[in-house]
Write an enzyme that holds these catalytic residues in place. Structure first.
Site, PDB file in Angstrom:
ATOM      1  N   GLY A  46      45.853  71.379  26.674  1.00 21.96           N
ATOM      2  CA  GLY A  46      46.015  70.348  27.708  1.00 21.96           C
ATOM      3  C   GLY A  46      45.379  70.752  29.026  1.00 21.96           C
ATOM      4  N   ALA A  47      44.181  71.344  28.957  1.00 18.55           N
ATOM      5  CA  ALA A  47      43.543  71.822  30.188  1.00 18.55           C
ATOM      6  C   ALA A  47      42.515  70.833  30.715  1.00 18.55           C
ATOM      7  CB  ALA A  47      42.906  73.189  29.951  1.00 18.55           C
ATOM      8  N   ASN A  48      42.549  69.586  30.232  1.00 20.33           N
ATOM      9  CA  ASN A  48      41.605  68.597  30.744  1.00 20.33           C
ATOM     10  C   ASN A  48      42.066  68.013  32.071  1.00 20.33           C
ATOM     11  OD1 ASN A  48      43.440  67.342  28.542  1.00 20.33           O
ATOM     12  ND2 ASN A  48      42.966  65.629  29.904  1.00 20.33           N
ATOM     13  N   TYR A 200      63.095  65.410  27.033  1.00 18.67           N
ATOM     14  CA  TYR A 200      62.164  66.338  27.701  1.00 18.67           C
ATOM     15  C   TYR A 200      62.897  67.662  28.016  1.00 18.67           C
ATOM     16  CZ  TYR A 200      58.976  68.225  31.257  1.00 18.67           C
ATOM     17  OH  TYR A 200      58.132  69.043  31.987  1.00 18.67           O
TER      18      TYR A 200
HETATM   19  N1  LIG Z   1      54.158  68.595  36.877  1.00 19.60           N
HETATM   20  C1  LIG Z   1      55.352  69.137  37.031  1.00 19.60           C
HETATM   21  O1  LIG Z   1      56.048  68.913  38.029  1.00 19.60           O
HETATM   22  C2  LIG Z   1      55.891  70.056  35.963  1.00 19.60           C
HETATM   23  C3  LIG Z   1      57.154  70.643  36.186  1.00 19.60           C
HETATM   24  C4  LIG Z   1      57.663  71.492  35.211  1.00 19.60           C
HETATM   25  C5  LIG Z   1      56.938  71.763  34.057  1.00 19.60           C
HETATM   26  N2  LIG Z   1      55.720  71.187  33.876  1.00 19.60           N
HETATM   27  C6  LIG Z   1      55.003  71.486  32.623  1.00 19.60           C
HETATM   28  O2  LIG Z   1      53.675  71.882  32.919  1.00 19.60           O
HETATM   29  C7  LIG Z   1      52.816  71.546  31.830  1.00 19.60           C
HETATM   30  C8  LIG Z   1      51.561  70.868  32.338  1.00 19.60           C
HETATM   31  O3  LIG Z   1      51.942  69.631  32.893  1.00 19.60           O
HETATM   32  P1  LIG Z   1      51.111  68.857  34.035  1.00 19.60           P
HETATM   33  O4  LIG Z   1      52.037  68.646  35.160  1.00 19.60           O
HETATM   34  O5  LIG Z   1      49.801  69.482  34.266  1.00 19.60           O
HETATM   35  O6  LIG Z   1      50.961  67.437  33.288  1.00 19.60           O
HETATM   36  P2  LIG Z   1      49.679  66.521  32.969  1.00 19.60           P
HETATM   37  O7  LIG Z   1      48.798  66.427  34.161  1.00 19.60           O
HETATM   38  O8  LIG Z   1      50.243  65.280  32.375  1.00 19.60           O
HETATM   39  O9  LIG Z   1      48.925  67.365  31.835  1.00 19.60           O
HETATM   40  C9  LIG Z   1      49.471  67.453  30.548  1.00 19.60           C
HETATM   41  C10 LIG Z   1      48.376  67.809  29.578  1.00 19.60           C
HETATM   42  O10 LIG Z   1      48.948  67.835  28.252  1.00 19.60           O
HETATM   43  C11 LIG Z   1      48.074  67.106  27.399  1.00 19.60           C
HETATM   44  N3  LIG Z   1      48.745  66.577  26.214  1.00 19.60           N
HETATM   45  C12 LIG Z   1      49.733  65.666  26.126  1.00 19.60           C
HETATM   46  N4  LIG Z   1      50.009  65.381  24.861  1.00 19.60           N
HETATM   47  C13 LIG Z   1      49.164  66.125  24.098  1.00 19.60           C
HETATM   48  C14 LIG Z   1      48.944  66.256  22.711  1.00 19.60           C
HETATM   49  N5  LIG Z   1      49.628  65.536  21.825  1.00 19.60           N
HETATM   50  N6  LIG Z   1      48.004  67.114  22.294  1.00 19.60           N
HETATM   51  C15 LIG Z   1      47.269  67.827  23.167  1.00 19.60           C
HETATM   52  N7  LIG Z   1      47.429  67.740  24.499  1.00 19.60           N
HETATM   53  C16 LIG Z   1      48.358  66.888  24.961  1.00 19.60           C
HETATM   54  C17 LIG Z   1      47.529  65.985  28.284  1.00 19.60           C
HETATM   55  O11 LIG Z   1      46.383  65.397  27.676  1.00 19.60           O
HETATM   56  P3  LIG Z   1      45.915  63.900  28.091  1.00 19.60           P
HETATM   57  O12 LIG Z   1      45.283  64.018  29.444  1.00 19.60           O
HETATM   58  O13 LIG Z   1      44.949  63.544  27.010  1.00 19.60           O
HETATM   59  O14 LIG Z   1      47.136  63.057  28.095  1.00 19.60           O
HETATM   60  C18 LIG Z   1      47.236  66.788  29.532  1.00 19.60           C
HETATM   61  O15 LIG Z   1      46.021  67.457  29.381  1.00 19.60           O
HETATM   62  C19 LIG Z   1      53.650  70.698  30.873  1.00 19.60           C
HETATM   63  O16 LIG Z   1      54.078  71.497  29.793  1.00 19.60           O
HETATM   64  C20 LIG Z   1      54.850  70.283  31.707  1.00 19.60           C
HETATM   65  O17 LIG Z   1      55.999  70.078  30.920  1.00 19.60           O
HETATM   66  C21 LIG Z   1      55.167  70.347  34.803  1.00 19.60           C
END
Ligand SMILES: NC(=O)c1ccc[n+]([C@@H]2O[C@H](COP(=O)([O-])OP(=O)(O)OC[C@H]3O[C@@H](n4cnc5c(N)ncnc54)[C@H](OP(=O)(O)O)[C@@H]3O)[C@@H](O)[C@H]2O)c1
EC number: 1.1.1.300
Length: 316
Positions: A46-48, A200
């Site tokens: 998910g590094a896009n 979640y």
């Molecule tokens: N943001 C926060 O406040 C927060 C807080 C606590 C923990 N986290 C954790 O941090 C991590 C990164 O989150 P983020 O905030 O960067 O969220 P984000 O911007 O939504 O990025 C999530 C990534 O996961 C990918 N993904 C989702 N479903 C997938 C699948 N079935 N197969 C492969 N890739 C998939 C998405 O791809 P697409 O772009 O194609 O959808 C995107 O690249 C997550 O594990 C999240 O639970 C985030």
């Protein structure tokens, strides 16, 4: 009424004026190590976009060959070309990985193992939040399937390579909301009761328990593992909730940037001397307190065994 409105406006203006200092306070730790990664290989799921993309950018800047493992290859390519241009590192590669389909996970691992003889850092970063009830291709509830089981299988398939490349690390993104999570063994797929917020939280608790149990099983192999809370970060994670999208927008000056959100993942992937803390949970680049449920070895072991059964794999 007018007085209340005036007070509210003054309060909001005060908040916005002081936002930079408040945000600086909440920005959290910064990964300070100078470790360079030339010759090292990294996989990030998910590094896009979001935290994963910033993590990939920094690892690429340090000279690693970085595999962006994502479900949408076009989005991945656009992120990769931005990172290549920014870091002057041409070794940023995109491979298809859909964590909601074990066939795709197996195909990714097979391709990667054929292509690369080494793997030094695996970052289980991808995640979904607040999805309406749905199931993955293999019939797992989506949060459990993508956030926990998908990464569980991926780690299993890549572990041989990590061991051969030791010292190596596995970093798994969890969240502070694991405190509200529970492993509901009697209804893991949420078929009897489903709440998307709790789903979640449960999956993020599973991430911490997985890291704890994995560390136990990896003792003496040179591979260590860490769970991470990145902070509350301005990203696309809230995309499934209109209310959270609104709140994220309103409070965006107070949220971490994705660069800030990437710091704890980077710390766990790179910092020297972290090996004795394998299995622990980190926030703001420090080991942090986990919930009592996340410290339960019996639950961790049972979840491990149930995960193997669900995925039809052996992992002694
Ligand atoms: N943001 C926060 O406040 C927060 C807080 C606590 C923990 N986290 C954790 O941090 C991590 C990164 O989150 P983020 O905030 O960067 O969220 P984000 O911007 O939504 O990025 C999530 C990534 O996961 C990918 N993904 C989702 N479903 C997938 C699948 N079935 N197969 C492969 N890739 C998939 C998405 O791809 P697409 O772009 O194609 O959808 C995107 O690249 C997550 O594990 C999240 O639970 C985030």
């Amino acid at each position: 009424m007018l007085v209340a409105l005036g007070l509210l406006t003054s309060f909001l203006s005060f908040l916005y004026v002081t936002a930079p200092s408040i945000r600086k306070f909440f920005a959290g730790g910064v990964c300070r190590t100078n470790v360079q990664l030339s010759g090292k290989v990294v996989v990030i799921t998910g590094a896009n976009t979001g935290i994963g993309k910033e993590t990939a950018r920094e690892l690429s800047r340090r000279g690693a060959r970085v595999y962006i493992a994502c479900r949408d290859v076009l989005k991945g390519e656009s992120a990769a070309s931005e990172i290549r241009a920014d870091t002057k590192n041409s070794q940023v590669l995109v491979r298809k990985l859909d964590l909601s389909d074990t066939k795709s996970i197996r195909a990714f691992a097979e391709g990667f193992l054929a292509e690369e003889k080494q793997l030094h850092i695996l970052i289980n970063n991808a995640g979904v939040m607040l999805c309406p009830y749905s199931k993955t291709a293999d019939g797992f509830e989506t949060h459990l399937g993508v956030n926990h089981l998908g990464h569980f299988l991926l780690t299993r398939l890549l572990l041989g390579r990590l061991k051969e490349s030791a010292p190596a690390r596995v970093v798994t993104l969890s969240s502070v909301v694991h405190h509200a999570g529970k492993i509901r063994f009697h209804d893991l797929q949420g078929e009897k009761y489903y709440n998307r917020g709790f789903a979640y939280c449960h999956s993020k608790l599973a991430n911490v328990l997985f890291t704890r149990e994995l560390a136990k099983r990896l003792k003496g192999t040179g591979v260590t593992t860490y769970a991470v809370h990145p902070g509350i970060v301005r990203s696309e994670l809230v995309r499934h909730s209109f209310l959270l999208c609104l709140l994220w927008r309103l409070f965006s000056p107070f949220l971490k940037t994705t660069w800030e959100g990437a710091q704890t993942s980077l710390h766990c992937a790179l910092a020297e001397g972290l090996e004795p803390l394998s299995g622990k949970y980190f926030s703001d680049c420090k080991k942090t307190w986990v919930s009592p449920r996340a410290r339960n070895n019996k639950t961790a072991e049972r979840l491990w065994n149930v995960s193997c059964e669900l995925l039809g794999i052996q992992w002694e």
